[in-house]
Motif scaffolding. Structure first.
Motif, PDB file in Angstrom:
ATOM      1  N   VAL A 243       1.665  -8.301   5.877  1.00 31.62           N
ATOM      2  CA  VAL A 243       2.678  -7.315   6.275  1.00 31.62           C
ATOM      3  C   VAL A 243       4.009  -7.877   5.813  1.00 31.62           C
ATOM      4  CG1 VAL A 243       3.920  -6.314   8.219  1.00 31.62           C
ATOM      5  CG2 VAL A 243       1.426  -6.351   8.236  1.00 31.62           C
ATOM      6  N   ASP A 244       4.676  -7.168   4.914  1.00 32.07           N
ATOM      7  CA  ASP A 244       5.921  -7.702   4.371  1.00 32.07           C
ATOM      8  C   ASP A 244       7.168  -6.950   4.826  1.00 32.07           C
ATOM      9  OD1 ASP A 244       5.278  -5.495   2.725  1.00 32.07           O
ATOM     10  OD2 ASP A 244       4.525  -6.830   1.163  1.00 32.07           O
ATOM     11  N   ASP A 255       5.658   2.235  11.471  1.00 29.98           N
ATOM     12  CA  ASP A 255       5.795   2.379  10.026  1.00 29.98           C
ATOM     13  C   ASP A 255       6.047   0.998   9.436  1.00 29.98           C
ATOM     14  OD1 ASP A 255       5.667   5.312   9.591  1.00 29.98           O
ATOM     15  OD2 ASP A 255       7.395   5.299  10.929  1.00 29.98           O
ATOM     16  N   PHE A 256       5.234   0.614   8.446  1.00 30.81           N
ATOM     17  CA  PHE A 256       5.283  -0.746   7.933  1.00 30.81           C
ATOM     18  C   PHE A 256       4.701  -0.763   6.523  1.00 30.81           C
ATOM     19  CE2 PHE A 256       1.369   0.183  10.035  1.00 30.81           C
ATOM     20  CZ  PHE A 256       0.370  -0.458   9.352  1.00 30.81           C
ATOM     21  N   THR A 257       4.840  -1.904   5.853  1.00 24.24           N
ATOM     22  CA  THR A 257       4.246  -2.042   4.522  1.00 24.24           C
ATOM     23  C   THR A 257       3.327  -3.247   4.491  1.00 24.24           C
ATOM     24  OG1 THR A 257       6.005  -3.428   3.612  1.00 24.24           O
ATOM     25  CG2 THR A 257       6.303  -1.042   3.434  1.00 24.24           C
ATOM     26  N   ILE A 258       2.223  -3.088   3.767  1.00 27.42           N
ATOM     27  CA  ILE A 258       1.294  -4.184   3.488  1.00 27.42           C
ATOM     28  C   ILE A 258       1.262  -4.371   1.979  1.00 27.42           C
ATOM     29  CG2 ILE A 258      -1.077  -5.030   3.638  1.00 27.42           C
ATOM     30  CD1 ILE A 258      -1.509  -3.297   6.073  1.00 27.42           C
ATOM     31  N   ASP A 259       1.544  -5.581   1.550  1.00 23.44           N
ATOM     32  CA  ASP A 259       1.573  -5.886   0.112  1.00 23.44           C
ATOM     33  C   ASP A 259       2.444  -4.886  -0.653  1.00 23.44           C
ATOM     34  OD1 ASP A 259      -0.138  -7.958   0.704  1.00 23.44           O
ATOM     35  OD2 ASP A 259      -1.944  -6.915   0.039  1.00 23.44           O
ATOM     36  N   GLY A 260       3.523  -4.445  -0.015  1.00 24.23           N
ATOM     37  CA  GLY A 260       4.448  -3.520  -0.662  1.00 24.23           C
ATOM     38  C   GLY A 260       4.079  -2.058  -0.560  1.00 24.23           C
ATOM     39  N   HIS A 261       2.962  -1.726   0.086  1.00 16.99           N
ATOM     40  CA  HIS A 261       2.492  -0.341   0.192  1.00 16.99           C
ATOM     41  C   HIS A 261       2.782   0.205   1.595  1.00 16.99           C
ATOM     42  CE1 HIS A 261       0.442  -1.039  -3.596  1.00 16.99           C
ATOM     43  NE2 HIS A 261      -0.190  -2.070  -3.065  1.00 16.99           N
ATOM     44  N   PRO A 262       3.425   1.369   1.720  1.00 16.41           N
ATOM     45  CA  PRO A 262       3.777   1.910   3.035  1.00 16.41           C
ATOM     46  C   PRO A 262       2.573   2.460   3.790  1.00 16.41           C
ATOM     47  CG  PRO A 262       4.416   3.443   1.303  1.00 16.41           C
ATOM     48  CD  PRO A 262       3.946   2.201   0.612  1.00 16.41           C
ATOM     49  N   PHE A 263       2.576   2.229   5.105  1.00 16.59           N
ATOM     50  CA  PHE A 263       1.536   2.749   5.993  1.00 16.59           C
ATOM     51  C   PHE A 263       2.181   3.281   7.265  1.00 16.59           C
ATOM     52  CE2 PHE A 263      -0.994  -0.020   3.333  1.00 16.59           C
ATOM     53  CZ  PHE A 263      -2.211   0.643   3.226  1.00 16.59           C
ATOM     54  N   HIS A 264       1.491   4.247   7.864  1.00 14.44           N
ATOM     55  CA  HIS A 264       1.903   4.807   9.151  1.00 14.44           C
ATOM     56  C   HIS A 264       0.700   4.772  10.081  1.00 14.44           C
ATOM     57  CE1 HIS A 264       3.831   7.563  12.055  1.00 14.44           C
ATOM     58  NE2 HIS A 264       2.616   8.092  12.164  1.00 14.44           N
ATOM     59  N   LEU A 265       0.912   4.321  11.323  1.00 14.45           N
ATOM     60  CA  LEU A 265      -0.148   4.319  12.327  1.00 14.45           C
ATOM     61  C   LEU A 265       0.312   5.061  13.574  1.00 14.45           C
ATOM     62  CD1 LEU A 265      -1.725   0.733  12.601  1.00 14.45           C
ATOM     63  CD2 LEU A 265      -2.765   2.780  11.621  1.00 14.45           C
ATOM     64  N   LEU A 286     -13.754  -5.344  -0.114  1.00 19.34           N
ATOM     65  CA  LEU A 286     -14.903  -4.507  -0.463  1.00 19.34           C
ATOM     66  C   LEU A 286     -14.578  -3.500  -1.569  1.00 19.34           C
ATOM     67  CD1 LEU A 286     -16.404  -4.032   3.085  1.00 19.34           C
ATOM     68  CD2 LEU A 286     -17.581  -5.032   1.132  1.00 19.34           C
ATOM     69  N   GLY A 287     -13.435  -3.683  -2.213  1.00 28.04           N
ATOM     70  CA  GLY A 287     -13.155  -2.939  -3.429  1.00 28.04           C
ATOM     71  C   GLY A 287     -12.403  -1.642  -3.298  1.00 28.04           C
ATOM     72  N   LEU A 288     -11.881  -1.306  -2.107  1.00 27.91           N
ATOM     73  CA  LEU A 288     -11.149  -0.054  -1.951  1.00 27.91           C
ATOM     74  C   LEU A 288      -9.735  -0.186  -2.509  1.00 27.91           C
ATOM     75  CD1 LEU A 288     -13.527   0.351   0.132  1.00 27.91           C
ATOM     76  CD2 LEU A 288     -11.923   1.786   1.409  1.00 27.91           C
ATOM     77  N   ASN A 289      -9.175   0.951  -2.941  1.00 24.12           N
ATOM     78  CA  ASN A 289      -7.782   0.956  -3.368  1.00 24.12           C
ATOM     79  C   ASN A 289      -6.892   1.381  -2.211  1.00 24.12           C
ATOM     80  OD1 ASN A 289      -7.604   3.877  -3.312  1.00 24.12           O
ATOM     81  ND2 ASN A 289      -8.644   3.919  -5.301  1.00 24.12           N
TER      82      ASN A 289
END
Length: 450
Positions: A243-244, A255-265, A286-289
């Motif tokens: 989490v960056d 609202d946060f980012t993981i590895d530079g990617h935004p997420f909302h929970l 496991l290979g998901l994007n």
């Protein structure tokens, strides 16, 4: 498949059919019956599955739920066990209820496993991945101190040396033991590094290598963060997933980012961001994007009893499970985000599943509620008197606290409360009992687990 295994599966499935159709369902009895007929049945049932075992003190249920929803975006057969079915017979029951796969097809089983049950299931399951969420002091009468809990986890990992461990790198203990397993780590790097001093009463602050007091460049909560030992050089491992940035922490969402990617929970609290980060890490392994993971997270529902929201006669109620000091403090910090006046409900049981020793409530920082807009408090449960005393010592005026005898009285008192917002803290069996009472009263929909 042996005749014995076939008989065990047939009896287990038949009993499950009966329980589902003629009772409330959700029983671990089918698994128990199958195990009595064939003690090795779990190995047979799981042989066509890639297995992910999620374990640790806090966060197993939500981490499992988020992981499952993410993996469904890429895999057609994803099996999981309902919350509360995380012991051996419950896990067997889960596989007995699995949808039939075609010849040659493989599934993925994402299983929440109680720390004390690991030794009973890991050899049969032969997991491909272990996910270690955290280790905090929890139910001393069942598990003992944190080192005892971690020993259960490392013993399980050693039994399956081919399994990869996906661990919380912010917990010093998880980087302290040499294991034969491959390990990857997740953690937080959401703030600039600075010297931070944890609270003096925090568990796990001694270096696991030399017993010197650890120092921190970043602290999230408890003893989690970017740790290092100024004495021997022990430090946090390199993180594969992080989490960056945290954009917003609200009462109802994050609202946060993981590895530079935004997420909302649709849930809040740093402890739940750790759960999301753990699920993200599994999905990436496991290979998901990122788009598949984000889509899965968006479909995930709040796990019952964990920031579960509903209404009672127009009162907006938020229900949270509490079971140990660290989890309690995080939930208290969360409800402290509510700027509206609210009624606090604290239900404390001491049944086996709760932990018979309730002294942990004295280690939780209830004192922070003096700064919250608490207008009234309701206490209940088998140890209601102890909870009333704890709130009084924390600084809540005695005249603001009403102790009630049973859960129907809790519901009636909530109806009569003067505040629109209500926050409920409940131990595990108290949460289940309250949900049952709320379902009977029509405030919640019935849920069949399993």
């Amino acid at each position: 498949m042996s005749l014995r295994s076939q008989l065990a599966i047939s009896v287990g499935k038949a009993s499950r059919w009966f329980l589902t159709n003629f009772t409330k369902g959700g029983s671990s009895l089918p698994g128990k019956l199958a195990l009595n007929l064939d003690p090795q049945i779990l190995a047979t049932l799981s042989q066509n599955y890639q297995v992910v075992v999620i374990t640790g003190t806090n966060g197993k249920t939500l981490t499992t739920a988020l992981t499952v929803e993410a993996l469904k975006e890429a895999y057609p057969y994803v099996l999981t066990n309902p919350s509360g079915s995380n012991m051996r017979q419950g896990i067997v029951s889960t596989f007995l209820n699995a949808p039939k796969m075609h010849q040659g097809e493989k599934g993925i089983a994402v299983l929440e496993v109680d720390e004390g049950s690991l030794k009973h299931v890991v050899e049969a399951l032969a997991p491909d991945y272990f996910v270690f969420t955290n280790v905090f002091r929890d139910q001393l009468d069942r598990f003992g101190e944190i080192h005892t809990i971690y020993q259960l986890m490392t013993d399980a990992a050693r039994k399956v040396p081919t399994a990869k461990i996906i661990a919380n790198g912010d917990l010093p203990m998880f980087h302290s033991v040499d294991l034969p397993n491959e390990e990857v780590y997740f953690g937080f790097n959401h703030e600039e590094a600075s010297e931070v001093v944890p609270h003096y009463n925090t568990d796990g602050l001694l270096c696991p290598k030399c017993d010197h007091v650890l120092a921190y460049h970043l602290l999230t909560y408890a003893n989690l963060g970017h740790f290092y030992c100024p004495e021997c050089g022990f430090e946090r491992p390199a993180l594969s997933y992080q989490v960056d940035e945290i954009q917003e922490e609200a009462l109802t969402h994050s609202d946060f980012t993981i590895d530079g990617h935004p997420f909302h929970l649709p849930v809040a609290g740093k402890y739940n961001l750790y759960n999301a980060l753990a699920a993200y890490s599994v999905a990436k392994e496991l290979g998901l994007n990122v788009e598949q993971i984000r889509s899965g997270f968006e479909k995930a529902q709040r796990v019952f009893g964990r920031q579960e929201s509903f209404e009672i006669n127009g009162k907006k109620v938020l229900l949270n499970l509490v079971k140990n000091p660290v989890g309690l403090d995080q939930v208290l910090s969360l409800i402290g985000l509510d700027s509206e006046p609210f009624t606090l409900v604290a239900i404390l049981n001491n049944q086996y599943a709760d932990g018979t020793d309730v002294s942990w409530i004295w280690d939780g920082n209830f004192e922070q509620i003096k700064n919250f807009p608490v207008k009234a408090a309701i206490t209940a449960g088998s140890k209601a008197e102890e909870m009333t005393k704890r709130l009084t010592v924390a600084g809540l005026p005695a005249e603001q606290i009403k102790q009630v005898d049973d859960l129907s009285d809790v519901i009636e008192t909530i109806k009569q409360s003067e505040t629109e917002h209500v926050h409920i803290l409940a131990t595990y069996t108290a949460m289940l009992q309250l949900r049952e009472a709320l379902t009977k009263s029509g405030y919640l929909k019935a849920i069949k687990e399993g």
